[in-house]
Design a protein around this motif. Sequence first.
Motif, PDB file in Angstrom:
ATOM      1  N   VAL A  45       0.873  -1.282  -0.210  1.00 12.75           N
ATOM      2  CA  VAL A  45      -0.168   0.001  -0.050  1.00 12.75           C
ATOM      3  C   VAL A  45       0.772   1.188   0.007  1.00 12.75           C
ATOM      4  CG1 VAL A  45      -1.788   1.172   1.268  1.00 12.75           C
ATOM      5  CG2 VAL A  45      -1.923  -1.339   1.175  1.00 12.75           C
ATOM      6  N   SER A  46       0.678   2.103  -0.899  1.00 18.56           N
ATOM      7  CA  SER A  46       1.281   3.369  -1.035  1.00 18.56           C
ATOM      8  C   SER A  46       0.183   4.437  -0.434  1.00 18.56           C
ATOM      9  CB  SER A  46       1.869   3.812  -2.592  1.00 18.56           C
ATOM     10  OG  SER A  46       2.830   2.922  -2.889  1.00 18.56           O
ATOM     11  N   THR A  47       0.708   5.248   0.458  1.00 13.34           N
ATOM     12  CA  THR A  47      -0.107   6.503   1.048  1.00 13.34           C
ATOM     13  C   THR A  47       0.659   7.541   1.114  1.00 13.34           C
ATOM     14  OG1 THR A  47      -1.373   6.610   3.165  1.00 13.34           O
ATOM     15  CG2 THR A  47       0.627   5.427   3.229  1.00 13.34           C
ATOM     16  N   SER A  48      -0.332   8.668   1.156  1.00 12.47           N
ATOM     17  CA  SER A  48       0.049  10.035   1.196  1.00 12.47           C
ATOM     18  C   SER A  48      -0.055  10.476   2.630  1.00 12.47           C
ATOM     19  CB  SER A  48      -0.682  11.014   0.429  1.00 12.47           C
ATOM     20  OG  SER A  48      -2.078  10.992   0.463  1.00 12.47           O
ATOM     21  N   ALA A  49      -0.538   9.734   3.570  1.00  9.09           N
ATOM     22  CA  ALA A  49      -0.939  10.098   4.769  1.00  9.09           C
ATOM     23  C   ALA A  49      -0.494   8.802   5.854  1.00  9.09           C
ATOM     24  CB  ALA A  49      -2.421  10.433   5.148  1.00  9.09           C
ATOM     25  N   GLN A  50      -0.531   9.032   7.091  1.00  4.49           N
ATOM     26  CA  GLN A  50      -0.118   7.979   7.964  1.00  4.49           C
ATOM     27  C   GLN A  50      -1.510   7.149   7.882  1.00  4.49           C
ATOM     28  OE1 GLN A  50       1.167   9.053  11.753  1.00  4.49           O
ATOM     29  NE2 GLN A  50       1.370   6.865  12.498  1.00  4.49           N
ATOM     30  N   LEU A  51      -0.924   5.406   7.912  1.00  8.60           N
ATOM     31  CA  LEU A  51      -2.075   4.811   7.635  1.00  8.60           C
ATOM     32  C   LEU A  51      -2.474   3.672   9.103  1.00  8.60           C
ATOM     33  CD1 LEU A  51      -4.045   3.975   5.341  1.00  8.60           C
ATOM     34  CD2 LEU A  51      -2.294   1.942   4.776  1.00  8.60           C
ATOM     35  N   ASP A  52      -3.553   3.725   9.398  1.00  7.39           N
ATOM     36  CA  ASP A  52      -3.824   3.112  10.740  1.00  7.39           C
ATOM     37  C   ASP A  52      -4.063   1.384  10.339  1.00  7.39           C
ATOM     38  OD1 ASP A  52      -4.780   1.811  12.882  1.00  7.39           O
ATOM     39  OD2 ASP A  52      -6.134   3.376  13.462  1.00  7.39           O
ATOM     40  N   ASP A  53      -2.954   0.779  11.071  1.00  7.72           N
ATOM     41  CA  ASP A  53      -3.004  -0.754  10.641  1.00  7.72           C
ATOM     42  C   ASP A  53      -4.273  -1.418  10.987  1.00  7.72           C
ATOM     43  OD1 ASP A  53      -0.390  -0.672   9.995  1.00  7.72           O
ATOM     44  OD2 ASP A  53       0.422  -1.461  11.613  1.00  7.72           O
ATOM     45  N   GLU A  54      -4.924  -0.930  11.959  1.00  7.72           N
ATOM     46  CA  GLU A  54      -6.293  -1.315  12.250  1.00  7.72           C
ATOM     47  C   GLU A  54      -7.466  -1.153  11.265  1.00  7.72           C
ATOM     48  OE1 GLU A  54      -7.051  -3.944  14.522  1.00  7.72           O
ATOM     49  OE2 GLU A  54      -4.887  -3.855  14.796  1.00  7.72           O
ATOM     50  N   LEU A  55      -7.232  -0.123  10.553  1.00  6.80           N
ATOM     51  CA  LEU A  55      -8.095   0.233   9.572  1.00  6.80           C
ATOM     52  C   LEU A  55      -7.967  -0.671   8.327  1.00  6.80           C
ATOM     53  CD1 LEU A  55      -8.176   4.112   9.442  1.00  6.80           C
ATOM     54  CD2 LEU A  55     -10.267   2.444  10.240  1.00  6.80           C
ATOM     55  N   VAL A  56      -6.550  -0.971   7.968  1.00  8.04           N
ATOM     56  CA  VAL A  56      -6.031  -1.867   7.069  1.00  8.04           C
ATOM     57  C   VAL A  56      -6.820  -3.288   7.233  1.00  8.04           C
ATOM     58  CG1 VAL A  56      -4.097  -2.962   5.875  1.00  8.04           C
ATOM     59  CG2 VAL A  56      -3.991  -0.658   6.356  1.00  8.04           C
ATOM     60  N   ARG A  57      -6.509  -3.477   8.644  1.00  4.77           N
ATOM     61  CA  ARG A  57      -6.930  -5.060   9.004  1.00  4.77           C
ATOM     62  C   ARG A  57      -8.619  -5.155   8.827  1.00  4.77           C
ATOM     63  NH1 ARG A  57      -4.496  -8.583  12.058  1.00  4.77           N
ATOM     64  NH2 ARG A  57      -3.024  -7.102  12.771  1.00  4.77           N
ATOM     65  N   ALA A  58      -9.221  -4.113   9.095  1.00  3.49           N
ATOM     66  CA  ALA A  58     -10.749  -3.939   8.762  1.00  3.49           C
ATOM     67  C   ALA A  58     -10.968  -4.037   7.291  1.00  3.49           C
ATOM     68  CB  ALA A  58     -11.333  -2.711   9.401  1.00  3.49           C
ATOM     69  N   ALA A  59     -10.378  -3.479   6.574  1.00  2.00           N
ATOM     70  CA  ALA A  59     -10.656  -3.523   4.915  1.00  2.00           C
ATOM     71  C   ALA A  59     -10.289  -4.827   4.518  1.00  2.00           C
ATOM     72  CB  ALA A  59      -9.824  -2.362   4.322  1.00  2.00           C
ATOM     73  N   VAL A  60      -8.949  -5.512   4.954  1.00  2.00           N
ATOM     74  CA  VAL A  60      -8.804  -6.930   4.368  1.00  2.00           C
ATOM     75  C   VAL A  60      -9.924  -7.906   5.050  1.00  2.00           C
ATOM     76  CG1 VAL A  60      -7.307  -8.670   4.707  1.00  2.00           C
ATOM     77  CG2 VAL A  60      -6.366  -6.192   4.388  1.00  2.00           C
ATOM     78  N   ASP A  61     -10.456  -7.779   6.176  1.00  2.00           N
ATOM     79  CA  ASP A  61     -11.183  -8.792   6.579  1.00  2.00           C
ATOM     80  C   ASP A  61     -12.852  -8.416   5.654  1.00  2.00           C
ATOM     81  OD1 ASP A  61      -9.713  -9.468   8.819  1.00  2.00           O
ATOM     82  OD2 ASP A  61     -10.545  -8.274  10.328  1.00  2.00           O
ATOM     83  N   GLU A  62     -12.978  -7.302   5.662  1.00  2.92           N
ATOM     84  CA  GLU A  62     -14.233  -6.788   4.842  1.00  2.92           C
ATOM     85  C   GLU A  62     -14.229  -7.599   3.324  1.00  2.92           C
ATOM     86  OE1 GLU A  62     -17.861  -5.443   3.778  1.00  2.92           O
ATOM     87  OE2 GLU A  62     -17.041  -5.317   5.701  1.00  2.92           O
ATOM     88  N   ALA A  63     -13.060  -7.796   2.847  1.00  2.00           N
ATOM     89  CA  ALA A  63     -12.754  -8.343   1.392  1.00  2.00           C
ATOM     90  C   ALA A  63     -12.785  -9.871   1.593  1.00  2.00           C
ATOM     91  CB  ALA A  63     -11.466  -7.964   0.813  1.00  2.00           C
ATOM     92  N   GLY A  64     -12.937 -10.460   2.895  1.00  5.24           N
ATOM     93  CA  GLY A  64     -12.935 -11.764   3.182  1.00  5.24           C
ATOM     94  C   GLY A  64     -11.589 -12.551   3.362  1.00  5.24           C
ATOM     95  N   TYR A  65     -10.461 -11.730   3.585  1.00  8.38           N
ATOM     96  CA  TYR A  65      -9.126 -12.475   3.903  1.00  8.38           C
ATOM     97  C   TYR A  65      -8.439 -11.972   5.291  1.00  8.38           C
ATOM     98  CZ  TYR A  65     -10.052 -13.152  -0.772  1.00  8.38           C
ATOM     99  OH  TYR A  65     -10.827 -13.334  -2.027  1.00  8.38           O
ATOM    100  N   GLU A  66      -7.462 -12.485   5.603  1.00  6.17           N
ATOM    101  CA  GLU A  66      -6.770 -12.123   7.077  1.00  6.17           C
ATOM    102  C   GLU A  66      -5.561 -11.324   6.756  1.00  6.17           C
ATOM    103  OE1 GLU A  66      -5.587 -14.342  11.073  1.00  6.17           O
ATOM    104  OE2 GLU A  66      -6.639 -15.592   9.576  1.00  6.17           O
ATOM    105  N   LEU A  67      -5.424 -10.257   7.526  1.00  2.41           N
ATOM    106  CA  LEU A  67      -4.248  -9.511   7.665  1.00  2.41           C
ATOM    107  C   LEU A  67      -3.487 -10.220   8.619  1.00  2.41           C
ATOM    108  CD1 LEU A  67      -2.528  -6.860   6.520  1.00  2.41           C
ATOM    109  CD2 LEU A  67      -3.636  -6.116   8.663  1.00  2.41           C
ATOM    110  N   VAL A  68      -2.340 -10.533   8.423  1.00  2.15           N
ATOM    111  CA  VAL A  68      -1.186 -11.303   9.363  1.00  2.15           C
ATOM    112  C   VAL A  68      -0.185 -10.231  10.235  1.00  2.15           C
ATOM    113  CG1 VAL A  68       0.539 -12.875   9.762  1.00  2.15           C
ATOM    114  CG2 VAL A  68      -1.169 -13.595   8.157  1.00  2.15           C
ATOM    115  N   GLY A  69       0.042  -9.278   9.532  1.00  2.00           N
ATOM    116  CA  GLY A  69       0.800  -8.375  10.055  1.00  2.00           C
ATOM    117  C   GLY A  69       1.467  -7.643   8.684  1.00  2.00           C
ATOM    118  N   ARG A  70       2.572  -6.756   9.274  1.00  2.00           N
ATOM    119  CA  ARG A  70       3.470  -5.933   8.349  1.00  2.00           C
ATOM    120  C   ARG A  70       4.409  -7.091   7.929  1.00  2.00           C
ATOM    121  NH1 ARG A  70       4.453   0.325   9.228  1.00  2.00           N
ATOM    122  NH2 ARG A  70       2.395   0.525   9.909  1.00  2.00           N
ATOM    123  N   ALA A  71       4.846  -7.029   6.483  1.00  2.00           N
ATOM    124  CA  ALA A  71       5.793  -7.927   6.004  1.00  2.00           C
ATOM    125  C   ALA A  71       7.022  -7.579   6.386  1.00  2.00           C
ATOM    126  CB  ALA A  71       5.848  -8.092   4.533  1.00  2.00           C
ATOM    127  N   ALA A  72       8.176  -8.587   6.522  1.00  2.00           N
ATOM    128  CA  ALA A  72       9.370  -8.180   6.995  1.00  2.00           C
ATOM    129  C   ALA A  72      10.266  -7.510   5.868  1.00  2.00           C
ATOM    130  CB  ALA A  72      10.261  -9.203   7.513  1.00  2.00           C
TER     131      ALA A  72
END
Length: 72
Positions: A45-72
């Motif tokens: 994800v490229s962003t022009s503002a600070q992104l809240d990981d919980e909002l990202v998690r909620a969006a991924v959940d809404e799509a039907g998938y699971e956010l594990v976390g940030r990749a190394a």
Amino acid sequence: MSSTITYTVTGMSCGHCENSVSQELATLAGVTEVSADAKAGTVTVSTSAQLDDELVRAAVDEAGYELVGRAA
């Protein structure tokens, strides 16, 4: 301030999966670009503002998938 963050997402297996996740994440405020890779199990994800990981998690959940976390 712009940044690029890569997340690990489980459950994606095809182009449709990539599109679903990308479309959900694209609706988040500040997101300028999304690139999902089902084979790698990641979404970048490229962003022009600070992104809240919980909002990202909620969006991924809404799509039907699971956010594990940030990749190394």
